[in-house]
Design a protein around this motif. Structure first.
Motif, short mmCIF file in Angstrom:
data_model
loop_
_atom_site.label_atom_id
_atom_site.label_comp_id
_atom_site.label_asym_id
_atom_site.label_seq_id
_atom_site.Cartn_x
_atom_site.Cartn_y
_atom_site.Cartn_z
N ILE A 60 0.85 -1.20 0.00
CA ILE A 60 0.00 0.00 0.00
C ILE A 60 0.88 1.25 0.00
O ILE A 60 0.63 2.22 -0.71
CB ILE A 60 -0.93 0.01 1.24
N ARG A 61 1.98 1.19 0.79
CA ARG A 61 2.88 2.35 0.88
C ARG A 61 3.48 2.66 -0.48
O ARG A 61 3.60 3.82 -0.87
CB ARG A 61 3.97 2.04 1.92
N LEU A 62 3.84 1.60 -1.21
CA LEU A 62 4.44 1.81 -2.54
C LEU A 62 3.42 2.38 -3.52
O LEU A 62 3.75 3.22 -4.35
CB LEU A 62 4.98 0.48 -3.08
N LEU A 63 2.20 1.89 -3.43
CA LEU A 63 1.19 2.27 -4.42
C LEU A 63 0.52 3.61 -4.12
O LEU A 63 -0.06 4.22 -5.00
CB LEU A 63 0.11 1.18 -4.54
N THR A 64 0.57 4.05 -2.86
CA THR A 64 -0.07 5.33 -2.52
C THR A 64 0.93 6.28 -1.87
O THR A 64 1.13 6.25 -0.66
CB THR A 64 -1.24 5.13 -1.52
N PRO A 65 1.57 7.09 -2.70
CA PRO A 65 2.55 8.02 -2.15
C PRO A 65 1.91 9.16 -1.33
O PRO A 65 2.54 9.71 -0.44
CB PRO A 65 3.26 8.60 -3.38
N GLU A 66 0.64 9.44 -1.60
CA GLU A 66 0.00 10.55 -0.89
C GLU A 66 -0.37 10.11 0.52
O GLU A 66 -1.03 9.09 0.72
CB GLU A 66 -1.26 10.98 -1.66
N ARG A 67 0.07 10.90 1.52
CA ARG A 67 0.01 10.47 2.91
C ARG A 67 -1.41 10.20 3.41
O ARG A 67 -1.68 9.16 4.01
CB ARG A 67 0.70 11.51 3.80
N ALA A 68 -2.31 11.14 3.17
CA ALA A 68 -3.67 11.00 3.71
C ALA A 68 -4.36 9.75 3.16
O ALA A 68 -5.00 9.00 3.90
CB ALA A 68 -4.49 12.25 3.38
#
Lengths: 279, 82
Positions: A60-68
């Protein structure tokens, strides 16, 4: 250090076997099946946590760079895991639970405070209010197994104090729901609950609404200083009751340190009644 | 730039207002933990309050070595010259 722990385990073990020779309490509800089932579930729970923390959440961290967005997704996954765990153990009749008023949880800027009688309290609250952030033990940020999960979900470490207070304040101001256990750690059954003033302080700084949740478990199990295999003689039942919102405006006239002491005292009084767990 | 006396007056007023302390108790030698009973959560409130007055974003870490009222005055005095 090590020796003290071994001695304690020995004492617990002999205590445990001694108690099985004098069956003062009748073991009901398929005691031995529940014992094996509980062991298996702990194993599964550990494995699932590991897989989520090391595989799912990093992806998930790799696929979603946007923090929120990353936090939202991570919390949704963790919440589903905890909900799944609870439905699993209750489906297997290892435990029962009742959650009264859970639709009142998850509002923007809401601070949820709960007493903390058992190990899995957090599973109920984050499982059924999965958008919430949570103040967690700083040790979970160093523990290899839990580290990935708490960082990915953007939870807040409870130390150092000043960082915890400012991060909790910022989360509430940004409209997040936040969960805190004012006791900081699980209650020892029969002992009065020692509350930290941090939750009252954070509430008065930034919460739009403060909601208490009363948790009880009968018979008492998974409490502090009890290993997992000390399962209760009959099937334990958790009852979670969401209380009335606490009006914060009534406290906010006074300067923060004084107001937070007042709110803290009132919260301690409110939870004192709910915390009479039988040992 | 404020003199040390001015800083002391502001700190004393803040302590009295925030913690309902008696004025004679707030002397430069007073220790926060033992004499004034100010714990780590109070310290965060105090630092936030003083940051607003002195219009400086100070990190609570600047206050790590602060034990007495006098230490706090030293610390603020140092920060305002930076």
């Amino acid at each position: 250090m090590m020796r003290g722990r071994t001695d304690r385990l020995h004492a617990e073990a002999s205590d445990y076997f001694a108690s099985s020779e004098s069956p003062a309490v009748t073991r009901t509800d398929y005691y031995w099946l529940r014992l094996v089932g509980t062991g298996l579930w702990f194993l599964v729970f550990g494995l699932v946590t590991f897989v989520l923390g090391f595989l799912v959440l990093p992806v998930i961290r790799l696929l979603t760079p946007e923090r929120a967005r990353r936090q939202r997704r991570s919390r949704a996954v963790l919440g589903a895991g905890m909900r799944g765990f609870l439905h699993g153990v209750s489906g297997l009749r290892l435990i029962e639970f009742e959650f009264i008023g859970r639709e009142k949880l998850g509002r923007p800027g809401q601070l949820i405070v709960a007493n903390h009688p058992t190990l899995i309290d957090v599973c109920y609250l984050l499982g059924f209010a999965p958008t919430a952030s949570c103040v967690v033990k700083a040790g979970h940020f160093r523990n290899l197994i839990t580290r990935g999960a708490v960082i990915g979900a953007g939870y807040i470490p409870n130390a150092p104090t000043e960082d915890m207070i400012h991060a909790a304040e910022a989360a509430l101001r940004a409209g997040e729901t936040l969960l805190m256990f004012p006791e900081g750690t699980r209650t020892v059954p029969g002992k009065p609950m020692a509350m930290q003033r941090g939750a009252a302080n954070v509430a008065l700084r930034a919460a739009r609404v403060l909601t208490p949740v009363h948790i009880s478990c009968e018979p008492s199990t998974l409490s502090k200083n009890l290993p997992w295999y000390r399962i209760p003689p009959s099937r334990p039942k958790w009852t979670l009751r969401v209380g009335e919102d606490i009006d914060l405006a009534a406290y906010r006239d006074a300067p923060l340190p004084i107001a937070s002491r007042r709110l803290h005292a009132d919260l301690a009084g409110l939870f004192a009644g709910a915390n009479t767990v039988r040992d | 730039m404020k003199s040390r006396q001015e800083i002391f007056d502001i700190v004393r007023r803040s302590l009295i207002e925030l913690f309902e302390l008696e004025e004679p108790a707030v002397v430069p030698e007073a220790r926060f933990d033992d004499d004034l009973e100010i714990d780590s959560i109070d310290a965060v409130d105090l630092v936030d309050h003083l940051s607003r007055i002195f219009e400086r974003r100070v990190s609570p870490r600047d206050f790590r070595s602060v034990h007495t009222v006098n230490d706090l005055i030293d610390c603020i005095d140092r920060l305002q010259t930076q």
